[in-house]
Design a protein around this motif. Sequence first.
Motif, PDB file in Angstrom:
ATOM      1  N   GLN A 134       0.865  -1.188   0.000  1.00 14.15           N
ATOM      2  CA  GLN A 134       0.000   0.000   0.000  1.00 14.15           C
ATOM      3  C   GLN A 134       0.899   1.234   0.000  1.00 14.15           C
ATOM      4  OE1 GLN A 134      -2.343  -0.909   3.593  1.00 14.15           O
ATOM      5  NE2 GLN A 134      -4.147  -1.080   2.266  1.00 14.15           N
ATOM      6  N   PRO A 135       1.443   1.575  -1.148  1.00 16.79           N
ATOM      7  CA  PRO A 135       2.453   2.642  -1.188  1.00 16.79           C
ATOM      8  C   PRO A 135       1.970   3.963  -0.584  1.00 16.79           C
ATOM      9  CG  PRO A 135       2.370   1.479  -3.272  1.00 16.79           C
ATOM     10  CD  PRO A 135       1.214   0.994  -2.463  1.00 16.79           C
ATOM     11  N   GLU A 136       0.783   4.363  -0.930  1.00 16.52           N
ATOM     12  CA  GLU A 136       0.324   5.676  -0.483  1.00 16.52           C
ATOM     13  C   GLU A 136       0.075   5.698   1.020  1.00 16.52           C
ATOM     14  OE1 GLU A 136      -3.189   8.982  -1.459  1.00 16.52           O
ATOM     15  OE2 GLU A 136      -2.930   7.214  -2.742  1.00 16.52           O
ATOM     16  N   ALA A 137      -0.622   4.707   1.547  1.00  7.35           N
ATOM     17  CA  ALA A 137      -0.944   4.681   2.980  1.00  7.35           C
ATOM     18  C   ALA A 137       0.319   4.515   3.826  1.00  7.35           C
ATOM     19  CB  ALA A 137      -1.931   3.551   3.265  1.00  7.35           C
ATOM     20  N   VAL A 138       1.211   3.592   3.417  1.00  7.66           N
ATOM     21  CA  VAL A 138       2.446   3.351   4.170  1.00  7.66           C
ATOM     22  C   VAL A 138       3.337   4.587   4.137  1.00  7.66           C
ATOM     23  CG1 VAL A 138       4.560   1.973   4.230  1.00  7.66           C
ATOM     24  CG2 VAL A 138       2.356   0.857   3.830  1.00  7.66           C
ATOM     25  N   SER A 139       3.414   5.243   2.965  1.00  7.02           N
ATOM     26  CA  SER A 139       4.244   6.449   2.851  1.00  7.02           C
ATOM     27  C   SER A 139       3.669   7.588   3.678  1.00  7.02           C
ATOM     28  CB  SER A 139       4.359   6.865   1.380  1.00  7.02           C
ATOM     29  OG  SER A 139       5.019   5.862   0.635  1.00  7.02           O
ATOM     30  N   GLU A 140       2.365   7.652   3.783  1.00 13.62           N
ATOM     31  CA  GLU A 140       1.751   8.698   4.609  1.00 13.62           C
ATOM     32  C   GLU A 140       2.110   8.492   6.083  1.00 13.62           C
ATOM     33  OE1 GLU A 140       0.369  12.069   5.174  1.00 13.62           O
ATOM     34  OE2 GLU A 140      -0.208  11.350   3.185  1.00 13.62           O
ATOM     35  N   ARG A 141       2.142   7.229   6.531  1.00 10.79           N
ATOM     36  CA  ARG A 141       2.558   6.957   7.910  1.00 10.79           C
ATOM     37  C   ARG A 141       4.039   7.288   8.083  1.00 10.79           C
ATOM     38  NH1 ARG A 141      -0.952   2.441   7.317  1.00 10.79           N
ATOM     39  NH2 ARG A 141       0.788   1.006   6.830  1.00 10.79           N
ATOM     40  N   ALA A 142       4.849   6.964   7.068  1.00 15.65           N
ATOM     41  CA  ALA A 142       6.279   7.257   7.149  1.00 15.65           C
ATOM     42  C   ALA A 142       6.528   8.755   7.282  1.00 15.65           C
ATOM     43  CB  ALA A 142       6.985   6.711   5.907  1.00 15.65           C
ATOM     44  N   ARG A 143       5.717   9.544   6.596  1.00 13.54           N
ATOM     45  CA  ARG A 143       5.881  10.993   6.731  1.00 13.54           C
ATOM     46  C   ARG A 143       5.617  11.423   8.169  1.00 13.54           C
ATOM     47  NH1 ARG A 143       2.704  15.088   2.829  1.00 13.54           N
ATOM     48  NH2 ARG A 143       0.910  14.061   3.823  1.00 13.54           N
ATOM     49  N   GLY A 144       4.665  10.772   8.811  1.00 14.77           N
ATOM     50  CA  GLY A 144       4.420  11.067  10.233  1.00 14.77           C
ATOM     51  C   GLY A 144       5.615  10.691  11.095  1.00 14.77           C
TER      52      GLY A 144
END
Length: 518
Positions: free
Chosen positions: A218-228
Amino acid sequence: MLQTVRVQFLTHSYAYSATAVAVVILAVWLFGGKGTQPRIVEVRRGEVKNEVTVTGRVRASQDIELAFERSGTVSRVFVDVGTHVVPGQTLVMLSNGDIAADRDAALGNLQSEQAKLDALMNGARPEQLAVNKAEYDAAVASASDAQQTLIDKYNDAYTKADDAIHNQVDQLLSSPRSASPTLNINIGDVNLAQAIEQGRVQMETILSTWRAENVTSQPEAVSERARGYLVSISQYLEKVAGAVNQFSASASYSQTTVDGYRSSVSTARTNVNTAIVNLSTALQGLRTADNSLELALRELQLAQAPARSEDIAGQQARVTQAQAQLDGKQVSLGKTVLTSPIYAIVTRQDAKVGQSVTAQVPLVTLISSSQYEMEANVPEADIARLKVGQTAKVTLDAYSSDVVFDAHVTKIDPAETMIDGVPTYKVTFQFDKKDERLRSGMTANLDVLTEQKENVLAVPSRAVYSRDGKKYVRKYVHSTFVETEVVIGIRGSDGYVEVLSGLSEGELVENGSSTSLN
């Protein structure tokens, strides 16, 4: 028959001269001599027609005053008094550049809406389908590239975050990965030192959780968490930077060591903040690519699918609306042009270039030049026989009686016109053809054909008489007259009457009596 007998008798010898003279006398009495009415007539076939004769006067069929429907400034004048004009010819024009531009814009809009309707009705062309497929394939490739870019930025962000904590920050701590790390540098702010030590435990938890993520699922969801995660690490590094900025050289730490700590923390902060920007940009790029892919897919599906009836109806409504707008602009433009409705001669022209004119104020007067008409006052005794469309033969006092014009009835006034106390009805006639010899004001004599029958049996009307509601003639049979009942049809104005029954062609009847039909 008797004339033939007379000729035969005259060819015999003088012995019969007395008899011949008697026959001649009888023939003259029956058939009439030169200049007299015959006593008997033959029943013959022919034309019976009824006409009404009236007198009228020629006039121009139309006399028109023309005015603009809107106010404006005269830009051009095309005619003068005495000019001959034809239907549709422009006489005067107002300034209308702005209206013409609006009309052209409305025309373009109509053409655009019509093109859309045609596309709906016909479906997408193969060329258009190819374009839509190519755009979709390009959007798929862009979305794939954007996803790979995001994965790359995600991995790079983890690398930078891991380096910032495990390499750049951990050199300031003892047992950094334990549950109780200790800050090795001496700073005056005890609370800050405690926050750094406790924060280091939290950073380890964040990095451990991050390592367990699968970005490809889930590139978008996982990357959004990584930004956090990056934001939290950036905030922690800000505290560490505050600590090293308070740290100064001592017997235990040289200035070089102090500067090295500060440089490491600054580099860590720069790398993490850069990672935040790069990951945010990649996330936005993926979302944009996904949106473009969705739009390209919808357009491809729309091009491949047949038009829905509601879509066609909606587009047809837009075409109708655009047509109405164009019609409105065309009407407005037409109101700036004064044109002739008929073949005519200009008798008055008051417009001047640059003049401001007011709506409904007559500027040009025309008199018809192509058609003339006649008006006649018909007595009430004849008006019931006239109908619109009936033909008439016309002679004019200005020319000889041999010059005959054709005309027809165009209008009969329903109300009477009193002339010398006698009720008459105004009837309008129009000439069938344009003729240069016609002039307004000429006196016209009209014979209006009201009824006509061809190839019918006919006798002079004076040969028919009435009794007890029936019609009779005196038929000449074997040298004597026999009263015979007849049924009559129309009575002609030329003195003949149609015979429907009771007589046969070639029979002889008495030509008039004291009880003749009137």
